[in-house]
Motif scaffolding. Structure first.
Motif, PDB file in Angstrom:
ATOM      1  N   LEU A  90      11.772  31.478 -12.948  1.00 45.55           N
ATOM      2  CA  LEU A  90      11.335  30.380 -12.814  1.00 45.55           C
ATOM      3  C   LEU A  90      11.770  29.881 -12.287  1.00 45.55           C
ATOM      4  O   LEU A  90      12.207  28.766 -10.947  1.00 45.55           O
ATOM      5  CB  LEU A  90      11.397  29.805 -14.166  1.00 45.55           C
ATOM      6  CG  LEU A  90      10.363  29.787 -14.702  1.00 45.55           C
ATOM      7  CD1 LEU A  90      10.785  28.899 -16.752  1.00 45.55           C
ATOM      8  CD2 LEU A  90       9.116  28.924 -14.185  1.00 45.55           C
ATOM      9  N   MET A  94      11.479  27.510  -8.420  1.00 50.41           N
ATOM     10  CA  MET A  94      11.123  26.233  -8.392  1.00 50.41           C
ATOM     11  C   MET A  94      12.133  26.024  -7.293  1.00 50.41           C
ATOM     12  O   MET A  94      12.102  25.080  -7.015  1.00 50.41           O
ATOM     13  CB  MET A  94      12.131  26.055  -9.410  1.00 50.41           C
ATOM     14  CG  MET A  94      10.772  25.749 -10.352  1.00 50.41           C
ATOM     15  SD  MET A  94       9.282  24.680 -10.448  1.00 50.41           S
ATOM     16  CE  MET A  94       7.827  26.087 -10.206  1.00 50.41           C
ATOM     17  N   VAL A 112      12.618  23.291 -15.321  1.00 50.81           N
ATOM     18  CA  VAL A 112      12.866  24.577 -15.954  1.00 50.81           C
ATOM     19  C   VAL A 112      14.194  24.668 -16.553  1.00 50.81           C
ATOM     20  O   VAL A 112      13.320  24.898 -18.168  1.00 50.81           O
ATOM     21  CB  VAL A 112      14.125  25.508 -15.350  1.00 50.81           C
ATOM     22  CG1 VAL A 112      14.400  27.474 -15.927  1.00 50.81           C
ATOM     23  CG2 VAL A 112      12.521  26.105 -14.271  1.00 50.81           C
ATOM     24  N   LEU A 115      10.985  23.053 -19.356  1.00 51.54           N
ATOM     25  CA  LEU A 115      10.560  24.149 -20.260  1.00 51.54           C
ATOM     26  C   LEU A 115      10.864  25.169 -21.045  1.00 51.54           C
ATOM     27  O   LEU A 115      10.625  25.725 -22.223  1.00 51.54           O
ATOM     28  CB  LEU A 115      10.372  25.355 -18.557  1.00 51.54           C
ATOM     29  CG  LEU A 115       8.877  24.526 -18.135  1.00 51.54           C
ATOM     30  CD1 LEU A 115       8.163  25.062 -16.530  1.00 51.54           C
ATOM     31  CD2 LEU A 115       7.330  24.254 -18.677  1.00 51.54           C
ATOM     32  N   LEU A 245       3.834  31.248  -7.296  1.00 49.37           N
ATOM     33  CA  LEU A 245       3.787  30.109  -8.251  1.00 49.37           C
ATOM     34  C   LEU A 245       3.344  29.939 -10.105  1.00 49.37           C
ATOM     35  O   LEU A 245       3.456  29.418 -10.814  1.00 49.37           O
ATOM     36  CB  LEU A 245       3.948  28.504  -7.487  1.00 49.37           C
ATOM     37  CG  LEU A 245       4.807  27.449  -8.069  1.00 49.37           C
ATOM     38  CD1 LEU A 245       5.672  27.134  -8.331  1.00 49.37           C
ATOM     39  CD2 LEU A 245       4.168  26.498  -7.205  1.00 49.37           C
ATOM     40  N   LEU A 249       4.386  30.213 -13.339  1.00 47.62           N
ATOM     41  CA  LEU A 249       4.094  28.331 -13.529  1.00 47.62           C
ATOM     42  C   LEU A 249       3.518  28.748 -15.138  1.00 47.62           C
ATOM     43  O   LEU A 249       3.844  28.686 -16.549  1.00 47.62           O
ATOM     44  CB  LEU A 249       4.243  27.724 -13.197  1.00 47.62           C
ATOM     45  CG  LEU A 249       5.584  27.339 -12.434  1.00 47.62           C
ATOM     46  CD1 LEU A 249       5.066  26.169 -11.678  1.00 47.62           C
ATOM     47  CD2 LEU A 249       6.153  26.295 -14.237  1.00 47.62           C
ATOM     48  N   ILE A 253       3.813  27.691 -19.575  1.00 45.62           N
ATOM     49  CA  ILE A 253       3.248  26.697 -19.169  1.00 45.62           C
ATOM     50  C   ILE A 253       1.859  26.938 -20.495  1.00 45.62           C
ATOM     51  O   ILE A 253       1.390  25.349 -21.366  1.00 45.62           O
ATOM     52  CB  ILE A 253       2.577  26.022 -18.403  1.00 45.62           C
ATOM     53  CG1 ILE A 253       3.872  25.093 -17.660  1.00 45.62           C
ATOM     54  CG2 ILE A 253       1.216  24.469 -18.457  1.00 45.62           C
ATOM     55  CD1 ILE A 253       3.308  24.802 -16.117  1.00 45.62           C
TER      56      ILE A 253
END
Length: 522
Positions: A90, A94, A112, A115, A245, A249, A253
């Motif tokens: 991550l 990012m 991050v 999350l 990505l 992600l 998520i």
């Protein structure tokens, strides 16, 4: 209140605070204080030993609480995500996405941190992990040491306020009990209740506002003073494709949306949502473990999503003799999907066991869960003796005597909680303080959801405040050469200021914490 009971209550609190400050284990000091002063109260005739008969029932109620069952499940989820090494991927993705702008690496750390904090909710683990991964990269690209360490510390504490944090389950359960006691003390028999879902909803807007304030400050400071957080050269930063990505992600998520969405929509209880999180984290860890086909796990993920869709569209209850044909077909399909999900889960469990992830996750989950429940039991005994000695009257008289009414009392309680945030962690403070002061504050008219959000923000600020904030000690354990403790203290001050602004925002606009729960749950 006067007499031996008053002095025993005061002595209990003095001994408790002294034991905490000198570093005695909280579980032992809680239980030891309760037993010692309860015995003294019986000898002096100011404590009814009959009250201790309620202890077994209270402990049994704690151990069998449907809500508290979510605690080991969420801890398992967080530990599994941590050991699946999702954080490095991550941060790298990012960093490549935002690194080409001034302050981009700091913004990446905040995203991050939000999350990971929402997934794991363990401040120490999040801060240390990001400190090990992100801090060397930020120093390599000539970031100001104070700005870099401050960003990491601030991002690491977001797990205390962003749902579905484990600590919010404990806080929600304790607040619900305190709210019921407050209503009974007021002579109300038609009792309103609050749930963990209410607290999740109440924390959503403040937590998103706080995260946005962090990012805006980082972007503004690096625009104003580019040398604070220089952009990474394009050739060195590289590029990140949408597929890369999405790969890092989408999974976390979707997992968080499934947990929060099902709880806030009323589809599942927090415990059921925690079970979904534990299964999802296991599948994700198995997917990342490698050395084997990904097909069974992808099929299991698809089966899980289809099961949720079927459950929303059809009545899948078993044992119905008059079920419509559509429901029968949906039930048959759900059975096949459950088998596919079970097979994928077995594959993930085997892979995580083979790589040593499952055993370590289970061990850590058992350790943390045992600590939380042991503290809960010790606090239950302490609270029972404290109330039996008339402690409720002492606290009520003390808070009533504070100038400023309920807001003056709230300020004093928040100050006490802030100071306790230095030697204690979130769970211990919630278990000790809220059952004592919560009912009195709520009798004064303090909204329980608003109170819970303020406590979370207040403790998050305490964890960041120099020189005793625990988060500052976590980051100092992984500082690279050339970065000092003074850099950490200097860099964290602006973020502490942002925390204070966030608290003032919630104080001045209570609807920021109370509107969403009312809109969702009525």
């Amino acid at each position: 209140m006067s007499g031996p009971g008053l002095w025993l209550n005061i002595a209990m609190m003095v001994v408790l605070c002294t034991g905490i400050m000198i570093g005695l284990p909280v579980v032992f000091i809680l239980t030891g204080c309760a037993m010692f002063f309860g015995g003294l109260g019986i000898l002096l005739g100011v404590f009814d030993a009959f009250l201790l008969g309620a202890l077994a029932q209270r402990v049994f109620g704690t151990m069998t609480s449907d809500t508290l069952v979510a605690i080991p499940l969420f801890i398992f989820m967080g530990m599994m995500l941590e050991r699946s090494r999702i954080a490095p991927d991550l941060l790298e993705a990012m960093g490549r996405l935002f690194g080409k702008v001034n302050g981009g690496l700091a913004i990446s750390v905040t995203v991050v941190g939000a999350l990971l904090g929402a997934s794991a909710g363990v401040v120490g683990a999040t801060v240390v992990t990001m400190g090990l991964i992100a801090l060397p990269a930020m120093m390599r690209h000539r970031y100001d040491p104070g700005f870099a360490t401050g960003s990491i510390c601030a991002a690491g504490t977001l797990g205390q306020i962003i749902p579905p944090a484990t600590v919010m389950i404990v806080l929600g359960e304790v607040l619900a009990s305190a709210y019921q006691q407050a209503q009974l003390a007021q002579g109300l028999f038609s009792i309103d209740t609050i749930s963990v879902g209410d607290l999740y909803a109440g924390a959503m807007i403040p937590s998103l506002v706080l995260t946005a304030m962090y990012i805006l400050w980082q972007a503004f400071l690096c625009w104003w003073k580019p040398a604070t957080g220089p952009a990474v050269p394009a050739a060195e930063a590289g590029t990140v494709s949408w597929s890369e990505l999405m790969e890092v992600l989408v999974a976390p998520i979707v997992l968080l949306v499934a947990i929060l969405g099902s709880t806030l929509a009323g589809i599942a209880t927090p415990t059921e949502s925690a079970a979904v999180g534990a299964v999802g984290a296991t599948l994700l860890a198995g997917l990342r473990a490698g050395r084997g086909s990904r097909l069974p796990i992808h099929a299991a993920n698809a089966a899980a999503l289809l099961l949720v869709a079927l459950g929303m569209a059809f009545d899948l209850r078993l044992g119905r003799h008059d079920a419509p044909l559509a429901d029968q077909l949906a039930l048959a399909l759900a059975t096949v999907l459950a088998v596919v999900l079970a097979l994928g889960l077995l594959v993930s469990l085997w892979r995580t066991f083979r790589d040593g992830i499952l055993a370590a996750t289970c061990h850590n989950t058992m350790s943390v869960t045992a600590m939380i429940f042991a503290t809960l039991i010790g606090a239950t005994l302490f609270s029972l003796v404290f109330r039996g000695l008339g402690g409720d009257d002492v606290v009520r008289a003390f808070l009533d005597a504070i100038p400023g009414g309920k807001y003056g009392a709230l300020f004093v309680v928040m100050l006490i909680v802030f100071i306790l945030g230095f030697p204690l962690d979130f769970v211990e403070i919630v278990i000790i303080v809220v059952p004592i002061v919560g009912p009195v504050l709520m009798q004064m008219g303090i909204d329980p959801i608003w109170l819970g959000v303020l406590i979370s923000l207040n403790l998050q600020t305490s964890f960041l405040t120099p020189p005793l904030g625990p988060t500052l000690f976590y980051i100092q354990s992984v500082l690279p050469p050339g970065v000092t403790s003074q850099d950490v203290y200097r860099g964290i001050i602006p973020f502490v200021g942002i925390q204070v602004i966030a608290i003032l925002f919630v104080v001045l606009v209570p609807e920021s914490a109370t509107w969403l729960p009312k809109w969702l749950f009525g």
